[in-house]
Scaffold this motif. Structure first.
Motif, PDB file in Angstrom:
ATOM      1  N   GLN A  11       3.514   3.731   4.472  1.00 33.97           N
ATOM      2  CA  GLN A  11       4.066   2.971   3.354  1.00 33.97           C
ATOM      3  C   GLN A  11       4.294   3.921   2.181  1.00 33.97           C
ATOM      4  OE1 GLN A  11       0.845   0.203   2.956  1.00 33.97           O
ATOM      5  NE2 GLN A  11       1.643  -1.213   4.498  1.00 33.97           N
ATOM      6  N   PRO A  12       5.530   4.087   1.742  1.00 32.70           N
ATOM      7  CA  PRO A  12       5.847   5.064   0.685  1.00 32.70           C
ATOM      8  C   PRO A  12       5.111   4.754  -0.622  1.00 32.70           C
ATOM      9  CG  PRO A  12       7.847   4.315   1.783  1.00 32.70           C
ATOM     10  CD  PRO A  12       6.743   3.419   2.249  1.00 32.70           C
ATOM     11  N   LEU A  13       4.782   5.804  -1.341  1.00 24.90           N
ATOM     12  CA  LEU A  13       4.132   5.693  -2.641  1.00 24.90           C
ATOM     13  C   LEU A  13       5.194   5.724  -3.726  1.00 24.90           C
ATOM     14  CD1 LEU A  13       1.442   5.801  -4.330  1.00 24.90           C
ATOM     15  CD2 LEU A  13       1.753   8.287  -4.346  1.00 24.90           C
ATOM     16  N   PHE A  28     -10.973   5.765  -2.021  1.00 21.91           N
ATOM     17  CA  PHE A  28     -10.793   5.474  -0.601  1.00 21.91           C
ATOM     18  C   PHE A  28      -9.434   4.859  -0.319  1.00 21.91           C
ATOM     19  CE2 PHE A  28     -14.157   5.964   2.556  1.00 21.91           C
ATOM     20  CZ  PHE A  28     -15.174   6.521   1.799  1.00 21.91           C
ATOM     21  N   SER A  29      -9.099   3.853  -1.108  1.00 23.91           N
ATOM     22  CA  SER A  29      -7.865   3.126  -0.815  1.00 23.91           C
ATOM     23  C   SER A  29      -6.632   3.981  -1.082  1.00 23.91           C
ATOM     24  CB  SER A  29      -7.808   1.840  -1.650  1.00 23.91           C
ATOM     25  OG  SER A  29      -7.862   2.125  -3.040  1.00 23.91           O
ATOM     26  N   TYR A  30      -6.758   4.944  -1.983  1.00 18.39           N
ATOM     27  CA  TYR A  30      -5.620   5.831  -2.253  1.00 18.39           C
ATOM     28  C   TYR A  30      -5.465   6.870  -1.151  1.00 18.39           C
ATOM     29  CZ  TYR A  30      -2.336   8.765  -4.855  1.00 18.39           C
ATOM     30  OH  TYR A  30      -1.219   9.471  -5.236  1.00 18.39           O
ATOM     31  N   VAL A  31      -6.575   7.507  -0.780  1.00 15.81           N
ATOM     32  CA  VAL A  31      -6.517   8.592   0.207  1.00 15.81           C
ATOM     33  C   VAL A  31      -5.990   8.106   1.551  1.00 15.81           C
ATOM     34  CG1 VAL A  31      -7.934  10.191   1.554  1.00 15.81           C
ATOM     35  CG2 VAL A  31      -8.278   9.998  -0.908  1.00 15.81           C
ATOM     36  N   GLU A  77      12.536  12.183   2.240  1.00 14.78           N
ATOM     37  CA  GLU A  77      12.823  10.757   2.411  1.00 14.78           C
ATOM     38  C   GLU A  77      11.731   9.860   1.834  1.00 14.78           C
ATOM     39  OE1 GLU A  77      12.925  12.934   4.962  1.00 14.78           O
ATOM     40  OE2 GLU A  77      15.110  13.204   4.901  1.00 14.78           O
ATOM     41  N   ALA A  78      10.476  10.305   1.879  1.00 16.13           N
ATOM     42  CA  ALA A  78       9.369   9.430   1.459  1.00 16.13           C
ATOM     43  C   ALA A  78       8.215  10.255   0.882  1.00 16.13           C
ATOM     44  CB  ALA A  78       8.876   8.592   2.639  1.00 16.13           C
ATOM     45  N   THR A  79       7.512   9.643  -0.073  1.00 12.92           N
ATOM     46  CA  THR A  79       6.316  10.249  -0.678  1.00 12.92           C
ATOM     47  C   THR A  79       5.113   9.385  -0.334  1.00 12.92           C
ATOM     48  OG1 THR A  79       7.593  11.152  -2.515  1.00 12.92           O
ATOM     49  CG2 THR A  79       5.223  10.940  -2.839  1.00 12.92           C
ATOM     50  N   PHE A  80       4.029  10.024   0.091  1.00  9.26           N
ATOM     51  CA  PHE A  80       2.806   9.318   0.445  1.00  9.26           C
ATOM     52  C   PHE A  80       1.666   9.802  -0.449  1.00  9.26           C
ATOM     53  CE2 PHE A  80       5.332   9.566   4.382  1.00  9.26           C
ATOM     54  CZ  PHE A  80       5.462   8.214   4.664  1.00  9.26           C
ATOM     55  N   PRO A  81       0.603   8.987  -0.591  1.00 13.44           N
ATOM     56  CA  PRO A  81      -0.545   9.428  -1.395  1.00 13.44           C
ATOM     57  C   PRO A  81      -1.160  10.709  -0.826  1.00 13.44           C
ATOM     58  CG  PRO A  81      -0.672   7.075  -0.963  1.00 13.44           C
ATOM     59  CD  PRO A  81       0.431   7.601  -0.104  1.00 13.44           C
TER      60      PRO A  81
END
Length: 383
Positions: free
Chosen positions: A172-174, A221-224, A29-33
């Motif tokens: 929040q999905p990537l 940092f902001s991606y992880v 359903e969703a992809t995250f970092p």
């Protein structure tokens, strides 16, 4: 090793309270970092560096030659075996005692020997053609990534309402566009970090090195921890001034002084307004206050904001240099010396040729100048 990795990836450091890494695993359903996504940036950084070499050789260089930019470097020192041996084997900056000894040995006055060492040091500096090619590469990349960022952000809700950066955080999905934006920016700054040791050496080398480290750390940092939404705002905001900075340098190298002056004024206005105005009012407001209200602080939140504040300090320093140069230009009609120039200025007025009296650009990874009139700060960039 397992214990070290478990300590480094401690959920209580990286994620808000009651959120685990398992909650952010990719699903249908969703992809995250995912942290491992960032490994892609290393081979891509090498690829970007190789593209740069091809671009400078087959695109930027012909453009420079078409603009009558010559490959001539600074004035060469006259051949002298004794001074050359001292320069290559002992020191490039002889002290007063050594200068006096050389003066007696060669029967030259001290100021002539100082001039020789200054010319010899400058002789190792790259030519205007090399600087133009470097700036054209950066201009092309910044223009591309800034255009991409604007087109991407126009379709996002968080551009118009920064509180959207924190609603439903961190779930929040990537999207593919956001992932591409991040990896390309990270790869570029990694390539800058490595190439800084082979590019034109600047007086602000250490400051730029810290800047690149802060930028890479912020992106990572902001991606992880999935602060990618606000991260895209930071990146796009910083790219805006960098495009103009490199354009001003290119105009300077091509000796289009009026165009250079015009672009520099635009650059100064965009840089100061965006990095001392929009950045703290828009970006820091949402990362410090809106996120505190909606999500609440946690350890990596503090690190992220400390890095953002470090960028603000660098912005203030570079803005000071811009204002200083602008005031000098207004009072004298022309800037006779760039404090961050990569070509050493003479301590003896009579030693200076007209061309040596002008500014030489001082950017690599970001620092810039506009010959004889203008100079701008390093950027970034960057973030």
């Amino acid at each position: 090793m397992a214990g070290i990795l478990a300590w480094f990836w401690n959920e209580r450091f990286w994620l808000p309270h009651n959120v685990t890494w398992a909650d952010l695993k990719n699903t249908e359903e969703a992809t995250f970092p995912q942290a491992e996504d960032l490994y892609l940036a290393f081979p891509l950084a090498f690829g970007i560096f190789m593209i740069r070499l091809v671009f400078e050789r087959f695109i930027a260089r012909p453009c420079a030659l078409g603009l009558k930019i010559q490959a001539n470097g600074p004035q060469k020192a006259q051949p002298n075996a004794i001074l050359e041996k001292v320069f290559t084997a002992i020191t490039k900056h002889p002290d007063e005692k050594r200068l006096e000894g050389l003066s007696k040995q060669l029967d030259w006055d001290v100021r002539t020997i100082q001039r020789w060492f200054r010319h010899r040091r400058n002789q190792e500096k790259p030519s205007t053609l090399t600087r133009f090619c470097e700036s054209m590469w950066r201009f092309t990349f910044y223009l591309y990534v800034f255009t991409y960022g604007v087109r991407f952000l126009k379709k996002t809700p968080w551009l118009w309402n920064t509180r959207e950066c924190w609603y439903n955080y961190p779930y929040q999905p990537l999207t593919a566009d956001l992932h591409y934006y991040y990896i390309v920016e990270l790869s570029f700054y990694l390539s800058l970090l490595f190439s800084q040791f082979t590019d034109i050496r600047r007086k602000d080398f250490l400051i730029m090195f810290v800047h690149h480290l802060a930028t890479i750390s912020l992106i990572t940092f902001s991606y992880v921890n999935n602060m990618a939404r606000v991260g895209t705002l930071v990146m796009c905001l910083h790219d805006a001034a960098d495009v103009l900075m490199e354009a001003a340098k290119m105009a300077n190298y091509a000796k289009c002084q009026r165009l250079c002056n015009l672009i520099f004024v635009m650059f100064a206005m965009v840089f100061i307004s965006s990095r001392l105005g929009v950045y703290p009012i828009w970006i820091l407001n949402t990362t410090l206050f809106e996120s505190w209200e909606i999500v609440g602080p946690y350890p990596s939140w503090w690190v992220f904001n400390v890095l953002l504040l470090l960028l603000l300090v660098l912005h203030s320093f570079w803005s000071y240099l811009i204002v200083k140069i602008a005031c000098r230009a207004i009072s004298r009609g022309k800037v006779s010396k760039d404090d961050r120039s990569d070509i050493e200025s003479s301590s003896d007025e009579e030693d200076l040729t007209p061309s040596a009296q002008k500014l030489h650009n001082s950017s690599t990874n970001g620092t810039n100048g506009t010959n004889g009139y203008l100079s701008g700060p390093p950027c970034r960039d960057e973030h």
